[in-house]
Design an enzyme around this catalytic site. Sequence first.
Site, PDB file in Angstrom:
ATOM      1  NE  ARG A  95      -4.102   1.904   0.880  1.00  0.00           N
ATOM      2  CZ  ARG A  95      -5.069   2.285   0.056  1.00  0.00           C
ATOM      3  NH1 ARG A  95      -5.030   1.962  -1.224  1.00  0.00           N
ATOM      4  NH2 ARG A  95      -6.097   2.979   0.512  1.00  0.00           N
ATOM      5  CB  THR A 364      -9.092  -0.628  -8.324  1.00  0.00           C
ATOM      6  OG1 THR A 364      -9.071   0.621  -7.629  1.00  0.00           O
ATOM      7  CG2 THR A 364      -8.385  -1.661  -7.492  1.00  0.00           C
ATOM      8  CG  ASN A 384      -8.358   6.472  -4.852  1.00  0.00           C
ATOM      9  OD1 ASN A 384      -9.229   5.626  -4.696  1.00  0.00           O
ATOM     10  ND2 ASN A 384      -8.443   7.675  -4.312  1.00  0.00           N
ATOM     11  CD  GLU A 403      -4.870   4.144  -3.586  1.00  0.00           C
ATOM     12  OE1 GLU A 403      -6.085   3.907  -3.559  1.00  0.00           O
ATOM     13  OE2 GLU A 403      -4.152   3.876  -4.566  1.00  0.00           O
ATOM     14  CG  ASP A 406      -8.544   5.288  -0.465  1.00  0.00           C
ATOM     15  OD1 ASP A 406      -9.625   5.771  -0.836  1.00  0.00           O
ATOM     16  OD2 ASP A 406      -8.004   4.340  -1.051  1.00  0.00           O
ATOM     17  CB  SER A 436     -12.500  -0.925   0.185  1.00  0.00           C
ATOM     18  OG  SER A 436     -12.910   0.137   0.982  1.00  0.00           O
ATOM     19  N   GLY A 455     -13.459  -1.665  -7.448  1.00  0.00           N
ATOM     20  CA  GLY A 455     -14.785  -1.093  -7.186  1.00  0.00           C
ATOM     21  C   GLY A 455     -14.863  -0.218  -5.948  1.00  0.00           C
ATOM     22  N   GLY A 456     -13.718   0.329  -5.494  1.00  0.00           N
ATOM     23  CA  GLY A 456     -13.750   1.273  -4.361  1.00  0.00           C
ATOM     24  C   GLY A 456     -14.396   0.637  -3.150  1.00  0.00           C
TER      25      GLY A 456
HETATM   26  N1  GLY Z   1      -8.406   3.273  -3.428  1.00  0.00           N
HETATM   27  C1  GLY Z   1      -9.434   2.412  -3.123  1.00  0.00           C
HETATM   28  C2  GLY Z   1      -9.132   1.514  -1.992  1.00  0.00           C
HETATM   29  O1  GLY Z   1      -7.982   1.252  -1.711  1.00  0.00           O
HETATM   30  O2  GLY Z   1     -10.023   1.080  -1.340  1.00  0.00           O
END
Ligand code: GLY
Length: 554
Positions: A95, A364, A384, A403, A406, A436, A455-456
């Site tokens: 991440r 994503t 993102n 990102e 988030d 997510s 899908g966020g």
């Molecule tokens: N950027 C979307 C996620 O990491 O949930």
Amino acid sequence: MLHLLRFLIFLITVLPLSAWAAEPRLAAAGIASAHPLATQAGHEILAHGGNAFDAAVAVAATLAVVEPYNSGLGGGGFFLLHRARDGFEIMIDARERAPLAATRDMYLDRDGRSVPGRSIDGVLAAGIPGTPAGLVHLAEKYGRLPLKQSLAPAIRLARDGFPVTAQYGKMCLRQHDRLENFPETARVFFHDGFIYGAGEKLRQPELARTLERLAAAGREGFYDGDVAKRLVDGVRVAGGLWSLKDLTDYRVIEREPVRGVYRNVRVTSAALPSSGGVVLVQILNLLQGLDLDSMDKPRRDQTVIEAMRLAYRDRARYLGDPDFVNVDVARLIDPAYAAKLREEMPALKPASAAPAKTGEGGNTTHLSVIDRDGNRVAVTLSLNTPFGSGFMPPGTGVVLNNEMDDFAVKPDAPNNYGLTGSNANAIAPGKRPLSSMTPTFLENDDTVVVLGTPGGSRIISMVLLATLEFAHGRGGPKDWASLPRFHHQYSPDVVEYEPPAFDDAEKRALQQRGYRLEAVRGGYGNMQAVVWNKKTGGVEATSDPRGEGFAQVK
Ligand code: GLY
């Protein structure tokens, strides 16, 4: 008799023990990804003697080239691994991190209001990328082939070009005006300002060179030396906060996956700083013991919606980067906690507050791989929003993520997906924003499923709905991937759904019970799943019909 005895001794000494007890060898390897060229790259690497981990490197790096709006070297994500030889499972956390110069209030104005767009557009929105380090780590620690070999298909496609798809054109059209603000990005992805037609060849020579540096020098090829200098110089000239130390300090982290059991299905999924596994297991725990099969569809869907609401509420309240905040994950995924929380379910009524819309999350990307030895990988990667921050440091070919959005830029302020958060997800230097992404393994006595989707905020509910189908014995992977979806994330208080998910009678029933429904036209998600039947050795792979992905078993 002596012959028979000799033969038995021969069998015992020559054949490995595992051959007696093992599940049948897989009939084939399976790969599902969001783009045919990426899936083919993975199979090419398997054919050269690579394992699932090498193949995942090839698929992920190729996706960075052919779907530059969804993922790339400028982004991050999560790699969930299962090694067949010893059953070892781990999640590689790649991440993004907040730059060391980041501050808690960096997206607020002097009056403490969040500045629209500041955490979305341009260099200030970009976290320090993790994907390149993730690829190197996966190849060096778990792969069989040199990184250089696994990156070769991606380098070739970036250098020599590839025919863009209709989806490429669609994403560029949607993002055209925005990307015009970023001249280097527009130069690379547009043709003198025009959008490439489907089938036209896109070449990315700068990205090819960056990939070559990564292939030749490993993590130093990206996080140190010439590439790192170009990245930092580009960011700083554009007003960003990055330093060389941000890059040289970046490390992936190996984390224990989150585990749960629903009915007879063992669930293994993403750990913090992704909320995916915790929220997924929490919803499943809430549903455990409720007799979903005996309910009519509106009642069953309502029950699932209320379980989503409760688990997403805990996401907003408690979850953040575990290296910065104490999150009692063991309690949150404890069935005993769910049993207590379940008492709130009937009492929960939709709130009256006017809902904001949850943001689009069609970007994503996800890839799933199982090789013939049973090694498996589920990888979800992101920038993102489409094309991330939009910013590309000159000469790198690398689009940077956004990102940072988030994070909870302030408590209870919704992000692009309408998600809110607490101090647990506040910005701090070096901290990872809550995600997510939900790369997941499901397993029962007969079957192994490797799956995930972009899908966020809706990623988790999509994986949940597929898990419920599997656990309740409904359909196969094609059905789970094409299943019409619905979603509730606590805030905003709205049930989003793909129109076929609820018929008119069900819509009326839900509305009468106080639910606000919002149809998502055109659908959402792009699930990629590979399934291994342990009893027969058969392998099946499927790619979401909503996308242009490709699943192949061979
Ligand atoms: N950027 C979307 C996620 O990491 O949930």
